[in-house]
Design a protein around this motif. Sequence first.
Motif, PDB file in Angstrom:
ATOM      1  N   MET A 172       0.820  -1.209   0.000  1.00  0.00           N
ATOM      2  CA  MET A 172       0.000   0.000   0.000  1.00  0.00           C
ATOM      3  C   MET A 172       0.857   1.263   0.000  1.00  0.00           C
ATOM      4  O   MET A 172       0.514   2.256  -0.653  1.00  0.00           O
ATOM      5  N   TYR A 222      -5.681   4.280   5.949  1.00  0.00           N
ATOM      6  CA  TYR A 222      -4.862   3.295   5.249  1.00  0.00           C
ATOM      7  C   TYR A 222      -4.701   2.025   6.092  1.00  0.00           C
ATOM      8  O   TYR A 222      -4.778   0.903   5.566  1.00  0.00           O
ATOM      9  N   MET A 224      -6.170  -1.770   5.136  1.00  0.00           N
ATOM     10  CA  MET A 224      -5.323  -2.961   5.064  1.00  0.00           C
ATOM     11  C   MET A 224      -5.757  -4.015   6.077  1.00  0.00           C
ATOM     12  O   MET A 224      -5.563  -5.217   5.860  1.00  0.00           O
TER      13      MET A 224
END
Length: 522
Positions: A216, A477, A481
Amino acid sequence: MTLVDFATSSLSVLPAIIALGLAIITRRVLISLGLGIIFGALLLTDFSLLESGKYIFNTVKGVVIEDGGINTWNMSIVAFLVLLGMMTALLTLSGGTRAFANWALEHIKDKRGASYLAAFLGVFIFIDDYFNSLAVGSISRPVTDRFGVSRSKLAYILDSTAAPMCILMPVSSWGAYIMTIIGGILLSHGIADYSALGAYVRLIPMNFYALFTLLMVFAVIWFKLDIGLMKEHEINAEARLNESHKEDEDHVDLHDEFGVEESEHGKVSDLIFPITTLILATLFFMLYTGNQALSSSELPFSVLGAFENTDVGASLCYGALVGLMFSLITVFKQKLAPKLIGKALWIGARSMFGAIIILFFAWSIGSVIGDMKTGAYLSSLVQGNIGLHWLPVILFILSGLMAFSTGTSWGTFGIMLPIAGDMAAASDISLMLPVLSAVLAGSVFGDHCSPISDTTILSSTGARCKHIDHVATQLPYALSMAAVSSVGFIVLGFTASVLMSLAASFAVFSMVIAIMKMLSKR
């Protein structure tokens, strides 16, 4: 002092919830942590003001003094921070940071390249997460500043490469610690099919959170996936760049903020040489202190054995001292005035005081949460009638909650790995590796989200951005994930296939990227 036992009570999570919730809502970290400490002290002493005061005093004292002596771990980290701050100021004084930034302007052509520099350095410097965040931050910050990368974006890159790389690499402070725990689990359950190292290597492809968090980072850089508050910080950073780096609260260079004047005669080597020396010296001392421990136990030297027994705190301090000495050489050879050098050393040390204060509060509330038995209560939630196929994803989520609440992934490892091993051994031994990997992944996830995590604090310190800004911008983020990883652990629990789990996780990961691309364009 007799404390109230909350091991079986849901009240055990209240101090953590108060501190974390207030930090996110008010954006005042110290006040929020302080209130969490006070509330926890009141609960533990049954709301006796006198006893609460004594408890808080003893807790704060325990950060510095433990068992009648210096708390070597905490004080080693404080010393490392001060030494690295002094070293960073000297590198600025020598002109090394300016020279490196000018070199980068010639070889790195855009904002994306500057971000990749930080990401690749984060991947390659995986000895220790503290070291990673601070050292990579020191090297990358002048370059990312020059290209308008926000300090929050840099902090995200530091945090999201440090812990994931450390947990994926056996030859790291994390790897050594985890292998020690895993070795004990395998021994206690009579598993002789693979060694602790062999088990660790098998766990790497199952650590979905660490793997996809690293992916990512590079996807965020390549596709410019700036969403939520991160987008605002990036827009502000670019505006500053267009306005000749105009100062504001989020972006203040060390020499602008404190008055360290950069030498006009600095070279790139004035930055690279001390930093490289710092890395090599730290690695040497990790092996050296580990070998001393092996020798005292009359065991032969091995690299992995040394890392398993190394004194991380002392090694970081020794390495930082060597790095500081070589930084002094860079300013002495330019014959700079001793007064300027002394001023830079003080400024560098002072620049770390804010991070040290936050760490003191975080360590204190960590002790309170430990006394509240928050970890024991959360771990008890999994010990019921749970379908075996759901065990990996449940342990992933629970470990994440525990690490988030306690602010420590290492503490979560110590609690949850033995519990996960016992559950697998008692139900289905084939689930041993999946549940252990779920605990490792969940612990890093919770650590990433927690405002009281020392790794999160040091990542914001390395980037020199506001701590709560880093927490708020990284959260979307990390949560995305975690969703990707949850799918992987569900598939792993039902199929026992690592390849199918990775494929399913990657499919969801691709969907997340597509959604973020749409959000970043709005």
